[in-house]
Scaffold this motif. Structure first.
Motif, PDB file in Angstrom:
ATOM      1  N   PRO A  17      -2.537  -3.339  -4.998  1.00  0.00           N
ATOM      2  CA  PRO A  17      -2.273  -2.057  -4.345  1.00  0.00           C
ATOM      3  C   PRO A  17      -3.314  -1.019  -4.769  1.00  0.00           C
ATOM      4  O   PRO A  17      -3.963  -1.176  -5.801  1.00  0.00           O
ATOM      5  N   PRO A  18      -3.451   0.039  -4.005  1.00  0.00           N
ATOM      6  CA  PRO A  18      -4.426   1.069  -4.370  1.00  0.00           C
ATOM      7  C   PRO A  18      -4.099   1.676  -5.731  1.00  0.00           C
ATOM      8  O   PRO A  18      -2.926   1.776  -6.108  1.00  0.00           O
ATOM      9  N   ALA A  19      -5.134   2.079  -6.437  1.00  0.00           N
ATOM     10  CA  ALA A  19      -4.964   2.667  -7.764  1.00  0.00           C
ATOM     11  C   ALA A  19      -5.002   4.186  -7.731  1.00  0.00           C
ATOM     12  O   ALA A  19      -4.793   4.828  -8.748  1.00  0.00           O
ATOM     13  N   GLN A  20      -5.291   4.743  -6.567  1.00  0.00           N
ATOM     14  CA  GLN A  20      -5.309   6.199  -6.452  1.00  0.00           C
ATOM     15  C   GLN A  20      -4.721   6.623  -5.113  1.00  0.00           C
ATOM     16  O   GLN A  20      -4.597   5.818  -4.195  1.00  0.00           O
TER      17      GLN A  20
ATOM     18  N   ARG B 148       0.838  -1.201   0.000  1.00  0.00           N
ATOM     19  CA  ARG B 148       0.000   0.000   0.000  1.00  0.00           C
ATOM     20  C   ARG B 148       0.879   1.259   0.000  1.00  0.00           C
ATOM     21  O   ARG B 148       0.701   2.157  -0.817  1.00  0.00           O
ATOM     22  N   GLN B 149       1.832   1.312   0.906  1.00  0.00           N
ATOM     23  CA  GLN B 149       2.670   2.508   1.020  1.00  0.00           C
ATOM     24  C   GLN B 149       3.591   2.673  -0.186  1.00  0.00           C
ATOM     25  O   GLN B 149       3.838   3.798  -0.635  1.00  0.00           O
ATOM     26  N   ALA B 150       4.115   1.577  -0.707  1.00  0.00           N
ATOM     27  CA  ALA B 150       4.995   1.658  -1.879  1.00  0.00           C
ATOM     28  C   ALA B 150       4.219   2.185  -3.087  1.00  0.00           C
ATOM     29  O   ALA B 150       4.720   3.040  -3.828  1.00  0.00           O
ATOM     30  N   ALA B 151       3.011   1.694  -3.284  1.00  0.00           N
ATOM     31  CA  ALA B 151       2.202   2.140  -4.423  1.00  0.00           C
ATOM     32  C   ALA B 151       1.861   3.621  -4.296  1.00  0.00           C
ATOM     33  O   ALA B 151       1.985   4.391  -5.261  1.00  0.00           O
TER      34      ALA B 151
END
Length: 179
Positions: free
Chosen positions: A98-101, A44-47
């Motif tokens: 991972p999140p996309a935004q 999550r944080q890397a993305a």
């Protein structure tokens, strides 16, 4: 009867969308039950870090005055585009999305830079944001390299750290020159 079926379907879709949105918002993407909290947090944080770097650096290419700042921004685009792809590939292999935004905090950083006038003030704001962002990113990767239970996550975080530390040192150096 048809009206009642449509109403029932619409209600079911509304509930599904609401629950799905709440889950995605809470999780920031799809997490893997097989990974530890450190592994899921890393993705999550890397993305989000890569997305923030890419967005702010694209803005910097347009608004920076200093050639050093523009060169740094291009380097961030080049390196973080590659890093984002490698993180996404590793995430897919672990069944993580991972999140996309961007989350709200990182979107505010992008918006603030987008609204900073071009020139020396922009250069200072961008470089200050880069120092902070890379401090956070290095901390994220250090934590994963030391505490991730998944050996692939740990290995990737360890392998990427030298590049990210170099980014941090470059950001600090340029930040000191544009003050």
């Amino acid at each position: 009867m048809l009206v009642r079926m449509i109403a029932t379907f619409a209600a079911a879709v509304s509930v599904s969308v609401l629950v799905g949105c709440q889950s995605m918002e809470r999780l920031g993407g799809r997490k893997s039950e097989k990974l530890s909290g450190v592994g899921n947090t890393f993705f999550r944080q890397a993305a989000i870090g890569d997305m923030t770097e890419l967005e702010t650096s694209r803005i910097a290419l347009e608004n920076a005055q200093s050639s050093d700042v523009k060169s740094f921004a291009q380097r961030m685009i080049d390196d973080h585009t590659g890093n984002r792809a490698r993180v996404a590939e590793l995430a897919r292999s672990k069944n993580v999305q991972p999140p996309a935004q961007l989350d709200t905090a990182h979107q505010k950083i992008v918006d603030k830079l987008r609204n900073t006038p071009a020139g020396p003030d922009f250069d200072r704001a961008y470089m200050k944001a880069q120092v902070t962002a890379h401090q956070e990113t290095v901390a994220t990767y250090e934590t994963a390299s030391q505490k991730a239970e998944d050996p692939d996550v740990k290995a990737y975080a360890t392998q990427a750290l030298p590049m990210l530390r170099q980014h941090l040192e470059m950001a600090r150096s340029i930040n000191n020159r544009v003050k």
